[in-house]
Write a protein that holds these residues in place. Sequence first.
Motif, short mmCIF file in Angstrom:
data_model
loop_
_atom_site.label_atom_id
_atom_site.label_comp_id
_atom_site.label_asym_id
_atom_site.label_seq_id
_atom_site.Cartn_x
_atom_site.Cartn_y
_atom_site.Cartn_z
N PRO A 6 2.21 12.32 16.92
CA PRO A 6 2.67 13.11 15.77
C PRO A 6 3.00 12.21 14.57
O PRO A 6 3.61 11.15 14.73
N ASP A 7 2.58 12.62 13.39
CA ASP A 7 2.91 11.88 12.18
C ASP A 7 4.42 11.89 11.96
O ASP A 7 5.15 12.72 12.52
N GLN A 8 4.90 10.99 11.11
CA GLN A 8 6.33 10.68 11.06
C GLN A 8 6.77 10.40 9.63
O GLN A 8 6.13 9.65 8.91
N LEU A 9 7.89 11.01 9.23
CA LEU A 9 8.51 10.76 7.93
C LEU A 9 9.91 10.20 8.17
O LEU A 9 10.70 10.78 8.92
N THR A 63 1.20 7.75 9.64
CA THR A 63 0.19 8.65 10.21
C THR A 63 -0.46 7.94 11.39
O THR A 63 -0.71 6.73 11.35
N TYR A 79 6.18 7.00 5.39
CA TYR A 79 5.35 8.02 6.00
C TYR A 79 4.31 7.33 6.88
O TYR A 79 3.50 6.54 6.38
N ASP A 117 11.78 12.20 11.11
CA ASP A 117 11.21 13.54 11.17
C ASP A 117 9.77 13.44 11.66
O ASP A 117 8.90 12.92 10.97
N PHE A 118 9.54 13.95 12.88
CA PHE A 118 8.20 13.92 13.48
C PHE A 118 7.57 15.31 13.42
O PHE A 118 8.26 16.33 13.56
N LYS A 119 6.25 15.33 13.23
CA LYS A 119 5.56 16.60 13.37
C LYS A 119 5.58 17.02 14.84
O LYS A 119 5.65 16.20 15.75
N SER A 120 5.49 18.32 15.08
CA SER A 120 5.50 18.86 16.44
C SER A 120 4.32 18.28 17.23
O SER A 120 3.22 18.12 16.67
N ASP A 162 12.66 14.85 16.68
CA ASP A 162 13.38 14.27 15.56
C ASP A 162 14.69 13.66 16.04
O ASP A 162 15.26 14.08 17.05
#
Length: 200
Positions: free
Chosen positions: A65-68, A60, A58, A96-99, A103
Amino acid sequence: SIDYQFGKENHFSVLYRNNIYRNQNPRFEDSMENTINPKLTYWFDIHNGISLDYYLTYNTYQRSPDQLINAVTPRYTYRFYPRTSIFGDFRFEYQDFKSPGVDYNVYNPSLGIQYQFTPTLTGTAQVGWFWQVPVRGDKTDGPSLNLSLTKNTEKTTYTLSFAGGYTEDYGTAQNLGFTQTYSVYGTIKHQLTQKMSLGF
């Protein structure tokens, strides 16, 4: 990290990493990485072995955008003789990126062989192909390659490697993201005493 050996060649390990990046230059952003990485290697008999390498990261960021990241690499190895092994693995990764980030998935199957030329010299060759498939936009694909030679002496181990394919550069000053890359590197490990080694 912690490593548990429950057989001659059987291992289970877990690694946790916290990586903090801070920069006073306003062009670059601060970031933090948290990763957990369990690995399992198990041999059913002298010929058949499997391994499973999984990591969850994870990231930040100050502005991006933050990323998983979820990634897993299962591998099967068949040992013909004590000197020759072949293996196949398949790396799958989901970013998986936040908007409004985009992704993407990465698929990277490969085949390889490991051969012991002499009792002290071992070579590995691995070739494959990768695909980066974003949810929107163009796909990227190309060859992946890993060649290495390892020489063991009584107290010193030398390794020379060439790797090609892709890298993912997140949480650094450049922050290049998904990038095709080729690199050459070498390592030297010397056993100073029974309980102490030095690496370069």
